[in-house]
Design a protein around this motif. Sequence first.
Motif, mmCIF file in Angstrom:
data_model
loop_
_atom_site.group_PDB
_atom_site.id
_atom_site.type_symbol
_atom_site.label_atom_id
_atom_site.label_comp_id
_atom_site.label_asym_id
_atom_site.label_seq_id
_atom_site.Cartn_x
_atom_site.Cartn_y
_atom_site.Cartn_z
ATOM 1 N N GLU A 1 -4.605 3.517 -7.612
ATOM 2 C CA GLU A 1 -4.730 2.092 -7.333
ATOM 3 C C GLU A 1 -5.252 1.844 -5.926
ATOM 4 O OE1 GLU A 1 -2.051 -1.993 -7.838
ATOM 5 O OE2 GLU A 1 -1.093 -0.016 -7.861
ATOM 6 N N THR B 1 0.828 -1.208 0.000
ATOM 7 C CA THR B 1 0.000 0.000 0.000
ATOM 8 C C THR B 1 0.859 1.254 0.000
ATOM 9 O OG1 THR B 1 -1.734 -1.186 1.207
ATOM 10 C CG2 THR B 1 -1.857 1.220 1.190
ATOM 11 N N VAL C 1 -3.807 -2.487 -0.836
ATOM 12 C CA VAL C 1 -3.271 -3.134 -2.037
ATOM 13 C C VAL C 1 -2.394 -4.295 -1.590
ATOM 14 C CG1 VAL C 1 -1.840 -2.850 -4.094
ATOM 15 C CG2 VAL C 1 -3.312 -0.977 -3.336
ATOM 16 N N ASN D 1 -8.917 0.053 -5.063
ATOM 17 C CA ASN D 1 -8.949 -1.191 -4.296
ATOM 18 C C ASN D 1 -9.527 -1.005 -2.893
ATOM 19 O OD1 ASN D 1 -7.291 -3.563 -5.763
ATOM 20 N ND2 ASN D 1 -6.339 -1.585 -6.275
#
Length: 287
Positions: free
Chosen positions: A40, A33, A48, A44
């Motif tokens: 991104e 992350t 991540v 998510n």
Amino acid sequence: MERPRPVTKAAKGVAVTVVLALVLIPFLVIVSTSLASNREVVDNGGWVLWPTDPTLRAYRTILSGGIVTKALGVSVGLTLAGTVFSLACTTFLAYALARPGVFGGKPVLLLILFTFLFPPGMIPAFLLVKGMGMMDTYAALIAPVLINVFNLVVLRGFFQGIPEELYEAARLDGANDWQILWRVVLPLSKAALAVVSLFYAVSYWNAWFHASIYMESGHWPLSQVLRTYVIGGSQIADTGLSEAGLVSAPQTTQMAVLVIATVPILLVYPFLQKYFTKGVLTGAIKS
């Protein structure tokens, strides 16, 4: 002993795999992350597992001279100074209490153990620090916790485990107490000293409670910054750490702070791991 059965081996393997997964997956998520892009992270849902486009943007931001950079310097200095002072004072006191016939040794040891069983409260400690004029000084983060009773007992037990013949031989050679400590005891106590040093270093590095009480925000160590802006849920934008786009995904910056606060201890531990079992167990054999 009987050779373990295949079922037992398989059960042990599964147990170890589960434990490793429980430890490594959260850490992998934190690191991933921190390296992920803002888009991104948002796509998510804030976390991540594996970044598709890794970037060090969050690390460059928090290490560009802001509050985290200053807090990191404070934590490094506090850990080094606190560990040196605490280790020195603990070693001297443990050596004195380990030698037989020291005047007042038993009463002093009982008083020290009494503080371990009945620690002082937060209010008396605060009034003492304030009365000594140490508020908003780094001495307030070291002096109240200068000697840890557990570490003192470990070192004392280790020193007592050194054969008495070595002390007597040093005395016959004309050595005084300081020379015996420096030339005989300390070289034989590297394992215990390494363990106690790491205990103190971890304690100072992770110390946030005293900083939250005694220190102003401009002098906070990294652990207090981490607690305030990650665990406490404060906005990163309020600290001057953010730049365009980071506010939309504050998890990247928060996880980067968490990684910076965790990695130094992880890097030091492997070099001292071999001393752990020997140092702690040997120091605990005799009390």
